[in-house]
Design a protein around this motif. Structure first.
Motif, PDB file in Angstrom:
ATOM      1  N   ASP A   1     -13.942 -49.168  39.613  1.00 30.11           N
ATOM      2  CA  ASP A   1     -15.368 -49.447  39.454  1.00 30.11           C
ATOM      3  C   ASP A   1     -16.175 -48.583  40.429  1.00 30.11           C
TER       4      ASP A   1
ATOM      5  N   GLU B   1     -21.911 -55.981  38.066  1.00 24.46           N
ATOM      6  CA  GLU B   1     -20.566 -56.545  38.169  1.00 24.46           C
ATOM      7  C   GLU B   1     -20.315 -57.632  37.132  1.00 24.46           C
TER       8      GLU B   1
ATOM      9  N   PRO C   1     -14.464 -55.113  37.270  1.00 18.35           N
ATOM     10  CA  PRO C   1     -15.421 -55.274  38.372  1.00 18.35           C
ATOM     11  C   PRO C   1     -14.775 -55.140  39.741  1.00 18.35           C
TER      12      PRO C   1
END
Length: 480
Positions: free
Chosen positions: A215, A261, A267
């Motif tokens: 991420d 997120e 995430p």
């Protein structure tokens, strides 16, 4: 949006996993464990060797606000825990751990030769990437050692981290007395290079890979938001409206990160877990405990090294500082296992509540009774009991609070939130330290500043206590 697959796969031959690890002798497995313990020590020494030198660094550069010498490490470390952990799953934990060690070494060399404070802070930020070796090493232990030895190896790693709180200040004191603060960074550079080469040569890798995403957007939003917010807090007393703009920008970026997120396929942090009382409150408690831990390690050397002529302080040498910090380190190492036993029999909330109470009491003693070495030693012993008990109980709270399938990501969140607490603490405490102004030397601090800073640590301890009590019942499993 659905999550991407997490299918394990082998990259070439089995490097350290499967039958190979079962065929190694006990001596070989012990040697591997010892090298991994030594590798993890770079994360502890990055704090425990540098905090006794903060006054020397401030004097050398004529800069009373040296909070970023600590904040840079913890801020970058917070992001590296999550990002490098994912990279380790994709490219191999040993490979990524060695890459982090190499960046740590580059940053350490920059600190050793930095002619100005901004370059030293840049080097410390690069050292922050080295903190990721802690989580990567935990994974390596599980991948390359036989299952029966994993708990023992993890226990040795935890003990080694505690030992650095005792050994680090003594090494730092010896180096400061013989050399300047730069000697500390040259020592860290040599240590990282030697241990890194030994790990590269003798510790096996693992062929286990996971098809996971990293991420990057979430990491960038969190990093920029935290940086803007902490810069604003750190310059609130001097930058005026510009500091307010930075704080607002930081809050907006963090709000954007939370929104992102919630929708991300992979995430950085599980926001739904953060919103749960049984997870969110222990994470808040961990942020408070880390705030207190880093804050105490910053403040105690400055306090005891202050000249007695200032009306407080003992004019301690750098080596003398180690004795005060060792008091909290020893009591923490004793309190940790005891807290673990209490958690097994009475539940981890009991250990956490006891630890938070002792932490608060130790900080209050430091704030109000610091006119004699014996009083400071007593306060540090009490404070160390609190840190050790709370630090041992928190992972157990998380284990019992969340389902087994999300314990890995929850552990990563515990590290990340703890690093954020450390970063905020180093900034806030220096602001409080500077509120009453500095002494005639320009880098000495007034007694009132220390009182305010230690009371802020006590407030964090009280917050951790309330968080532990408000967590609610856990899925307690009593073990005889």
């Amino acid at each position: 949006m659905t999550s991407s697959p997490r299918t394990p796969e082998r990259a070439g031959a089995d490097a350290g996993g499967g039958p190979a690890r079962q065929q190694r002798s006990t001596a070989q497995n012990c040697a591997i464990t010892a090298l991994l313990v030594l590798l993890v020590e770079i994360t502890g020494l990055a704090y425990t060797m540098v905090t006794p030198a903060l006054s020397s660094i401030a004097a050398a550069f004529g800069a009373p606000d040296i909070s970023w010498v600590v904040t840079a490490v913890t801020l970058v470390g917070a992001i590296s825990f999550a990002v490098c952990g994912k990279l380790g799953d994709v490219f191999g934990k040993k490979r990524v751990a060695l890459a982090c060690t190499a960046v740590f070494a580059v940053g350490t060399a920059l600190c050793a030769i930095a002619p100005v404070l901004p370059l030293l802070i840049t080097g410390r930020a690069l050292q922050g990437l080295g903190l990721a070796v802690l989580s990567l090493t935990y994974g390596l232990v599980r991948d390359v050692l036989p299952t029966r030895l994993v708990p023992i190896a993890l226990g040795f790693i935890g003990t080694g981290m505690g030992a650095s709180t005792i050994i680090g200040p003594f090494i730092s004191g010896l180096l400061l007395e013989q050399f300047s603060f730069r000697g500390i960074f040259w020592f860290q550079l040599g240590y990282a290079l030697v241990v890194g080469l030994l790990v590269w040569r003798f510790v096996p890798g693992t062929g286990v890979r996971l098809r996971v995403g990293v991420d990057w957007v979430g990491a960038a939003l969190l990093g920029l938001g935290a940086l803007a917010f902490l810069r604003g807090v750190g310059t609130a007393g001097s930058a005026g409206w510009l500091a307010l703009v930075e704080i607002i920008a930081g809050v907006l970026l963090i709000a954007g990160w939370i929104g992102y997120e919630r929708r991300a396929a992979e995430p950085l942090v599980r926001i739904d877990l953060l919103a749960s009382r049984r997870v969110g409150l222990p994470l808040l408690a961990n942020a408070c405990v880390q705030f207190a831990l880093v804050g105490n390690s910053m403040l105690v050397p400055m306090l005891v090294m202050s000249p007695a002529a200032a009306g407080f302080g003992f004019g301690a040498t750098a080596l003398g500082v180690a004795g005060f910090l060792a008091a909290s380190g020893v009591s923490a190492m004793v309190a940790g296992p005891v807290s673990g036993l209490v958690s097994r029999r009475c539940g981890p909330r009991v250990g956490m509540a006891f630890g938070a109470s002792a932490l608060t009491a130790g900080a209050v003693l430091m704030a109000l009774v610091h006119d004699a070495p014996e009083a400071v030693l007593l306060a540090q012993l009490v404070f160390g009991v609190g840190i050790g008990a709370a630090s041992a109980a928190l992972p157990n709270i998380i284990v019992q609070a969340v389902p087994a399938e999300v314990q890995g990501v929850s552990g990563g969140m515990l590290n990340l939130v703890g690093s954020c607490g450390s970063s905020i603490g180093s900034q806030v405490l220096v602001v409080l330290l500077l509120l009453p102004g500095t002494t005639q030397t320009g880098v000495g601090y007034a007694e009132t500043g220390f009182v305010l800073a230690f009371l802020a640590i006590a407030g964090c301890g009280a917050t951790a206590l309330v968080s532990a009590l408000a967590t609610g019942p856990l899925r307690h499993r009593r073990t005889a």
